[in-house]
Design a protein around this motif. Structure first.
Motif, PDB file in Angstrom:
ATOM      1  N   VAL A 120      20.816  16.718  25.960  1.00 63.31           N
ATOM      2  CA  VAL A 120      19.450  16.307  25.626  1.00 63.31           C
ATOM      3  C   VAL A 120      19.318  16.052  24.131  1.00 63.31           C
ATOM      4  O   VAL A 120      18.652  15.094  23.703  1.00 63.31           O
ATOM      5  CB  VAL A 120      18.440  17.371  26.103  1.00 63.31           C
ATOM      6  CG1 VAL A 120      17.039  17.043  25.600  1.00 63.31           C
ATOM      7  CG2 VAL A 120      18.438  17.453  27.626  1.00 63.31           C
ATOM      8  N   GLU A 121      19.959  16.872  23.316  1.00 65.16           N
ATOM      9  CA  GLU A 121      19.898  16.676  21.866  1.00 65.16           C
ATOM     10  C   GLU A 121      20.532  15.353  21.452  1.00 65.16           C
ATOM     11  O   GLU A 121      20.053  14.679  20.528  1.00 65.16           O
ATOM     12  CB  GLU A 121      20.592  17.839  21.156  1.00 65.16           C
ATOM     13  CG  GLU A 121      19.811  19.142  21.225  1.00 65.16           C
ATOM     14  CD  GLU A 121      20.577  20.309  20.624  1.00 65.16           C
ATOM     15  OE1 GLU A 121      21.799  20.151  20.355  1.00 65.16           O
ATOM     16  OE2 GLU A 121      19.968  21.383  20.441  1.00 65.16           O
ATOM     17  N   GLN A 122      21.596  14.956  22.141  1.00 65.21           N
ATOM     18  CA  GLN A 122      22.253  13.683  21.827  1.00 65.21           C
ATOM     19  C   GLN A 122      21.467  12.482  22.319  1.00 65.21           C
ATOM     20  O   GLN A 122      21.626  11.378  21.819  1.00 65.21           O
ATOM     21  CB  GLN A 122      23.666  13.652  22.430  1.00 65.21           C
ATOM     22  CG  GLN A 122      24.645  14.610  21.790  1.00 65.21           C
ATOM     23  CD  GLN A 122      24.944  14.275  20.347  1.00 65.21           C
ATOM     24  OE1 GLN A 122      24.825  13.127  19.916  1.00 65.21           O
ATOM     25  NE2 GLN A 122      25.337  15.284  19.578  1.00 65.21           N
ATOM     26  N   LEU A 123      20.604  12.705  23.314  1.00 63.00           N
ATOM     27  CA  LEU A 123      19.861  11.596  23.919  1.00 63.00           C
ATOM     28  C   LEU A 123      18.384  11.632  23.538  1.00 63.00           C
ATOM     29  O   LEU A 123      17.523  11.297  24.347  1.00 63.00           O
ATOM     30  CB  LEU A 123      20.006  11.644  25.447  1.00 63.00           C
ATOM     31  CG  LEU A 123      21.394  11.337  25.998  1.00 63.00           C
ATOM     32  CD1 LEU A 123      21.407  11.498  27.515  1.00 63.00           C
ATOM     33  CD2 LEU A 123      21.843   9.935  25.623  1.00 63.00           C
ATOM     34  N   GLN A 124      18.114  12.031  22.343  1.00 64.74           N
ATOM     35  CA  GLN A 124      16.730  11.972  21.887  1.00 64.74           C
ATOM     36  C   GLN A 124      16.254  10.523  21.899  1.00 64.74           C
ATOM     37  O   GLN A 124      17.069   9.596  21.910  1.00 64.74           O
ATOM     38  CB  GLN A 124      16.608  12.589  20.499  1.00 64.74           C
ATOM     39  CG  GLN A 124      16.688  14.114  20.512  1.00 64.74           C
ATOM     40  CD  GLN A 124      15.624  14.749  21.404  1.00 64.74           C
ATOM     41  OE1 GLN A 124      14.439  14.444  21.285  1.00 64.74           O
ATOM     42  NE2 GLN A 124      16.043  15.626  22.313  1.00 64.74           N
ATOM     43  N   PRO A 125      14.941  10.291  21.941  1.00 64.27           N
ATOM     44  CA  PRO A 125      14.407   8.927  22.100  1.00 64.27           C
ATOM     45  C   PRO A 125      15.112   7.900  21.216  1.00 64.27           C
ATOM     46  O   PRO A 125      15.311   8.104  20.024  1.00 64.27           O
ATOM     47  CB  PRO A 125      12.935   9.094  21.697  1.00 64.27           C
ATOM     48  CG  PRO A 125      12.622  10.501  22.098  1.00 64.27           C
ATOM     49  CD  PRO A 125      13.871  11.295  21.821  1.00 64.27           C
ATOM     50  N   GLY A 126      15.481   6.807  21.871  1.00 61.91           N
ATOM     51  CA  GLY A 126      16.155   5.714  21.174  1.00 61.91           C
ATOM     52  C   GLY A 126      17.642   5.652  21.454  1.00 61.91           C
ATOM     53  O   GLY A 126      18.265   4.600  21.308  1.00 61.91           O
ATOM     54  N   GLU A 127      18.232   6.784  21.857  1.00 61.45           N
ATOM     55  CA  GLU A 127      19.660   6.806  22.154  1.00 61.45           C
ATOM     56  C   GLU A 127      19.920   6.402  23.600  1.00 61.45           C
ATOM     57  O   GLU A 127      19.162   6.755  24.505  1.00 61.45           O
ATOM     58  CB  GLU A 127      20.245   8.200  21.903  1.00 61.45           C
ATOM     59  CG  GLU A 127      20.409   8.550  20.440  1.00 61.45           C
ATOM     60  CD  GLU A 127      21.471   7.737  19.750  1.00 61.45           C
ATOM     61  OE1 GLU A 127      22.381   7.224  20.432  1.00 61.45           O
ATOM     62  OE2 GLU A 127      21.398   7.588  18.505  1.00 61.45           O
ATOM     63  N   LYS A 128      20.982   5.667  23.808  1.00 62.30           N
ATOM     64  CA  LYS A 128      21.429   5.292  25.146  1.00 62.30           C
ATOM     65  C   LYS A 128      22.950   5.312  25.120  1.00 62.30           C
ATOM     66  O   LYS A 128      23.575   4.492  24.436  1.00 62.30           O
ATOM     67  CB  LYS A 128      20.906   3.913  25.555  1.00 62.30           C
ATOM     68  CG  LYS A 128      21.324   3.499  26.963  1.00 62.30           C
ATOM     69  CD  LYS A 128      20.568   2.267  27.437  1.00 62.30           C
ATOM     70  CE  LYS A 128      20.953   1.028  26.674  1.00 62.30           C
ATOM     71  NZ  LYS A 128      20.328  -0.195  27.258  1.00 62.30           N
TER      72      LYS A 128
END
Length: 388
Positions: A120-128
């Motif tokens: 979840v930390e790696q996929l904060q808003p904007g990350e894909k």
């Protein structure tokens, strides 16, 4: 099933023209979630019911009006936005199954929870990120489980973690090219709000929708679709005040609607995917065959009356299967096997669907690993059956 029962199911599935011009989200809400296994069923299902082109469906996927989610039995279906949170709730138990495998391989729940937080930390808003990119950025947080893990279908701890996070609505899986029929995915942060429903309320909600989509089903059919226990289904039926008629459970008022229902006089032809909801929701394809067609088969296989899932895609008229088909991308044509007379209506619909596949899809895959080579034997058999 009788002719009327087949036509009633056809009507409730919106294959009679009643959904023409509706948005994908509306069609799915009215007629049922669409099974998706990396194949083209969602597209053809929406084209058959509403005349929607692929670009229209992809646009609804892009704006999250519809989305592919792991729901009942942990299976993926394309679901309308109004159902996202509680539909995911139905699949959470299935998402825990891979975790139990990891536990047997010596992975603690603490380690899994730490991995969930890291993802979840790696996929904060904007990350894909796709799975390979996630493995790289997560580093040692993802553990390789060696040969023993591979034997049990768990080479690393990442897939199980992604499954849990999807079932909780904390992340979502998105097709890299925006298409539902090509299985290359990345993951994004989501943070979907919880449904607020109890598990029993969610079970009653899906049983209500299921009975609406099908027009009536047996307890066994309901159990196949949901994987609920008989007791859970009976509780839902009681809460819904469902009525039993001839072994089928119907929503209040549906029996009266069925009794007044009239079978259409004119042919209504559709070419559907083998995983279309008409047969898949109740997994009752043999019931959709006329008596004289139940013994038909190809390639020395069991007769169609004895198989739970069709070997090819069905050609259907008002709920009755009148033939089978496959798409031959080498010749860019549909190869049909019509059981009886190839009427003008059948020929016209074959031509329309053929043009749709050519223009919108290029090929028609049943599932992610389907390929022209893998279905060539069936294409040849259908062509021989038709010419014979």
């Amino acid at each position: 099933m009788t002719t009327k029962q087949r036509a009633w199911a056809w009507h409730r599935q919106g294959l009679d023209g009643s959904q023409l011009g509706a948005a994908a989200a509306t069609v799915i809400a009215n007629t049922g979630w669409l099974r998706s296994v990396g194949g083209a069923n969602p597209y053809l299902s929406l084209f058959a019911r509403a005349g929607l082109r692929r670009e229209q469906v992809d646009a609804e996927v892009a704006r999250l009006a519809v989305h592919e989610l792991p729901v009942v039995r942990g299976c993926t279906y394309v679901v309308s936005a109004e159902d996202f949170s509680w539909a995911l709730q139905l699949g959470r138990e299935a998402a825990e199954v891979p975790v139990r495998v990891l536990t047997k391989l010596g992975v603690s729940r603490t380690e899994i929870d730490e991995l969930l937080t890291a993802v979840v930390e790696q996929l904060q808003p904007g990350e894909k990120l796709d799975p390979q990119q996630l493995k790289q950025v997560l580093g040692a947080a993802v553990r390789s489980l060696g040969e023993e893990g591979k034997k049990k279908g768990a080479s690393t701890t990442l897939p199980a973690a992604l499954g849990i996070l999807q079932s909780e609505g904390r992340i979502r899986r998105v097709p890299l090219n925006g298409r539902l029929d090509q299985q290359r995915y990345a993951y994004q942060y989501w943070g979907l709000a919880q449904s607020g429903l109890s598990d029993q309320q969610a079970r009653s909600k899906i049983i209500a929708k299921y009975l609406h989509w099908t027009g009536g089903a047996t307890i066994k059919q309901s159990q196949w679709f949901t994987a609920f226990t008989v007791a859970q289904i009976k509780t839902a039926l009681l809460e819904l005040k469902a009525e039993e008629s001839g072994g089928l459970w119907m929503l209040p008022g549906d029996r009266e609607s069925y009794e007044s229902f009239k079978v259409p006089d004119q042919q209504q032809i559709q070419l559907l995917a083998g995983s279309d909801g008409l047969a898949l929701l109740r997994r009752n394809a043999p019931d959709l065959l006329a008596e004289q067609d139940r013994g038909k088969s190809l390639l020395g296989e069991k007769s169609l009356a004895l198989v739970a899932d069709l070997p090819d895609h069905p050609i259907v008229d008002r709920g009755q299967i009148v033939g089978l088909w496959q798409y031959d991308p080498g010749r860019a044509e549909i190869v049909p096997w019509i059981f009886g007379q190839a009427t003008t209506a059948i020929k016209q619909r074959i031509a329309q669907v053929q043009d749709y596949i050519r223009q919108d899809l290029t090929d028609f895959r049943s599932f992610s690993l389907d390929s022209p080579a893998s279905r060539q034997k069936r294409i040849d058999a259908l062509r021989a059956a038709q010419s014979g």
